[in-house]
Design an enzyme around this catalytic site. Structure first.
Site, PDB file in Angstrom:
ATOM      1  N   LYS A 174      46.024  52.276 146.562  1.00 29.62           N
ATOM      2  CA  LYS A 174      46.660  51.286 147.043  1.00 29.62           C
ATOM      3  C   LYS A 174      45.778  49.969 146.014  1.00 29.62           C
ATOM      4  CE  LYS A 174      45.639  46.958 148.193  1.00 29.62           C
ATOM      5  NZ  LYS A 174      46.917  46.329 147.635  1.00 29.62           N
ATOM      6  N   GLY A 205      51.486  48.121 148.699  1.00 30.38           N
ATOM      7  CA  GLY A 205      51.127  46.821 149.803  1.00 30.38           C
ATOM      8  C   GLY A 205      49.903  46.361 149.302  1.00 30.38           C
ATOM      9  N   ASP A 206      49.863  44.965 150.229  1.00 33.79           N
ATOM     10  CA  ASP A 206      49.040  43.977 150.319  1.00 33.79           C
ATOM     11  C   ASP A 206      47.735  44.384 151.116  1.00 33.79           C
ATOM     12  OD1 ASP A 206      49.670  43.348 153.063  1.00 33.79           O
ATOM     13  OD2 ASP A 206      51.292  41.604 152.489  1.00 33.79           O
ATOM     14  N   GLY A 207      46.947  43.441 150.934  1.00 33.86           N
ATOM     15  CA  GLY A 207      45.244  43.554 151.715  1.00 33.86           C
ATOM     16  C   GLY A 207      45.687  43.998 153.524  1.00 33.86           C
ATOM     17  N   GLY A 209      47.697  43.922 155.384  1.00 38.36           N
ATOM     18  CA  GLY A 209      48.668  45.360 155.939  1.00 38.36           C
ATOM     19  C   GLY A 209      47.725  46.676 155.537  1.00 38.36           C
ATOM     20  N   VAL A 210      48.280  47.329 153.803  1.00 39.16           N
ATOM     21  CA  VAL A 210      48.227  48.837 153.885  1.00 39.16           C
ATOM     22  C   VAL A 210      46.409  48.635 153.344  1.00 39.16           C
ATOM     23  CG1 VAL A 210      47.947  49.984 151.346  1.00 39.16           C
ATOM     24  CG2 VAL A 210      50.070  49.136 152.476  1.00 39.16           C
ATOM     25  N   GLY A 211      46.075  47.736 152.961  1.00 40.42           N
ATOM     26  CA  GLY A 211      44.281  47.590 152.531  1.00 40.42           C
ATOM     27  C   GLY A 211      43.519  48.118 153.912  1.00 40.42           C
ATOM     28  N   GLU A 249      33.306  47.469 144.142  1.00 44.20           N
ATOM     29  CA  GLU A 249      32.517  47.122 143.108  1.00 44.20           C
ATOM     30  C   GLU A 249      33.216  45.294 142.921  1.00 44.20           C
ATOM     31  OE1 GLU A 249      32.519  45.635 139.822  1.00 44.20           O
ATOM     32  OE2 GLU A 249      34.229  46.346 139.274  1.00 44.20           O
ATOM     33  N   CYS A 282      35.698  40.226 135.902  1.00 45.84           N
ATOM     34  CA  CYS A 282      33.568  40.544 136.833  1.00 45.84           C
ATOM     35  C   CYS A 282      33.211  40.366 135.955  1.00 45.84           C
ATOM     36  CB  CYS A 282      34.443  41.438 137.915  1.00 45.84           C
ATOM     37  SG  CYS A 282      33.880  43.317 137.124  1.00 45.84           S
ATOM     38  N   GLU A 382      32.488  32.185 140.559  1.00 40.89           N
ATOM     39  CA  GLU A 382      33.412  33.149 139.862  1.00 40.89           C
ATOM     40  C   GLU A 382      34.582  32.372 139.792  1.00 40.89           C
ATOM     41  OE1 GLU A 382      34.305  37.143 139.436  1.00 40.89           O
ATOM     42  OE2 GLU A 382      34.571  37.193 140.981  1.00 40.89           O
TER      43      GLU A 382
END
Length: 479
Positions: A174, A205-207, A209-211, A249, A282, A382
């Site tokens: 994803k 997909g988005d986090g 939903g699919v995430g 990560e 990051c 951050e």
């Protein structure tokens, strides 16, 4: 308008089970450049089944043959690198030269390094002297879910897909819905390389939903996620119910310690590193700690570098920086710049608002704050934009304490010509990666952090091990 509504499942491009359009926004224009579909848990189920069905044959494929498939993938990738650069530049705003050399180039480097590690990887080896019949084996962990970010899309996709393929895992990817075009192009590379159907699958997909469907799926044995610390915590909680392995990560707030005996280019190097990719890395050295003896000179250099950093159209050639990814991120960065001013930091360069001559696009002025203190928001959060915070220090002990006093622990940096101090910094700074005097990590080194930066180790031999179960064997009959 680019239309990419299909998913890559079981070796074919298939329509989503329930169409749900999503605009991909070009951050340089604030306008839609593509339309994709966001998947559902039902789409995830189909993709996971394809991966599960393909697993027995793929894990039984000898490592040398799996390596050969990845070598073909690398050949396709190299031949189509310019296409990849153009996709990345469009979807997330990386200037085209950076997109080709660094963004798309990172994928080539990571696949190459994975192949080097794979060719010397001992899938079965003796435990050691004095333990006859005791062996250590590596077996693929199974079906894995891969969730990747928008800021370095191919950097992260290749760091996950290549070692998972080599290890004998099948997978569902994803990519970020903010920058999915590069990953869909990568799926074309996989197909062209002839990797068997079902081994690699992609569902957009988005986090939420699919995430969420991937991280909680009962048939997925491992989730490898790169993204925010907030999302990493949510994924860990959701994955806990199925006791799957979770490799994270996450974010960072790197400290760059510049001692009085640092080389002449140390400050300039640190500022340019911070602004690279518009600060959306990051591992960016976002906190510069400068020994007081050279603090005034360091501020002059930092101000000059910031003022000379051009901001421009990502489709144009040059060494400028592009926009940040979206309005939400732009607004967050602007808020933190305003907070830095309100909390008493000295605005040395840049500041709030769009760069001069820019009236659209999510462009941020390259910004440098001086006279920061460890308690300031810009020294702790951050920011993920081209914003550098600088503070002076008097002693080595003070600098190390400030550097380590953060929830993050991804990359720290030190600049000094004193060999003894370099060795101390290597072991006293708390992070998964320590870079000294501008020297990049060696090819095949593991990428990953500690604390709230997650504890994944991606790249080289360690990246392959992440996707394996270690098996202890006794009574093995040696040939």
């Amino acid at each position: 308008m680019i239309e990419k509504r299909q998913f890559y499942i079981n070796g074919e491009w298939v329509a989503p089970l329930a169409p749900r359009d999503h605009d991909v926004i070009d951050p340089s224009t604030e306008e839609a450049c593509a339309i994709i579909s966001l998947g559902t848990s039902a789409d995830v189920d189909v993709a996971v089944k394809a991966a599960k069905d393909a697993l027995p044959a793929w894990r039984a494929t000898p490592p040398a043959e799996r390596i050969a498939y990845v070598e073909r993938l690398l050949e396709v990738y190299k031949a189509r690198q310019q296409e990849m650069a153009e996709a990345i530049s469009l979807e997330m705003g990386a200037p085209i030269d950076l997109a080709f050399a660094a963004q798309a180039g990172a994928g080539i480097s990571h696949i190459t390094n994975c192949l080097t590690a794979a060719k010397s990887f001992e899938w079965l080896h003796p435990l050691g002297d004095g333990t006859p019949g005791a062996m250590i084996g590596y077996q693929p962990i199974g079906v894995v879910g891969l969730i990747t970010p928008w800021n370095w899309p191919m950097n992260q996709v290749t760091l996950k897909v290549a070692p998972a393929l080599v290890a004998g895992c099948t997978m569902v990817l994803k990519p970020s819905e903010e920058a999915p075009l590069s990953s869909m192009l990568f799926a074309e590379f996989v197909h062209e390389a002839g990797i068997p159907a079902g081994v690699f699958n992609l569902v957009n997909g988005d986090g939420m939903g699919v995430g969420t469907a991937l991280s909680g799926h009962v048939d997925i044995e491992m989730i490898s996620f790169t993204g925010s610390t907030r999302a990493g915590r949510a994924i860990s909680k959701n994955a806990a119910e199925t006791l799957k392995r979770v490799a994270l990560e996450l974010g960072g707030k790197g400290a760059n310690l510049v001692f009085a005996d640092a080389d002449d280019a140390a400050v300039e190097r640190g500022v340019k590193h911070m602004f690279n990719n518009s600060g959306q890395s990051c591992n960016a050295p976002s906190r510069m700690l400068v020994e007081r003896a050279i603090y005034p000179q360091a501020l002059e250099i930092a101000k000059k570098v910031a003022e000379e950093t051009k901001v421009g159209n990502p489709r144009e050639h040059g060494k400028h920086i592009g926009p940040v990814i979206n309005k939400s991120q732009y607004d967050k960065i602007q808020g933190l710049i305003e907070k830095g001013i309100a909390e008493g930091a000295t605005l040395l360069a840049g500041g709030p608002g769009l760069p001069e001559g820019v009236n659209r696009g999510y462009y941020v002025r390259p910004t440098v704050f001086a006279d920061c203190t460890p308690d300031m928001s810009i020294m702790n959060e951050e920011i993920f934009g081209p914003v550098l915070s600088i503070m002076p220090f008097d002693t080595e002990e003070e600098a190390v304490k400030v550097a380590n006093d953060t929830e993050y622990g991804l990359t720290n940096y030190a600049q000094t010509q004193d060999p003894e101090r370099l060795r101390r910094m290597a072991m006293q700074l708390q992070a998964g990666m320590i870079e000294l005097n501008g020297q990049s990590r060696g090819a095949g080194s593991p990428f990953g952090g500690i604390k709230a930066s997650g504890r994944a180790r991606e790249g080289g031999r360690w990246g392959i091990e992440e996707f394996c179960d270690v098996i202890a064997i006794s009574g093995y009959a040696a040939e």
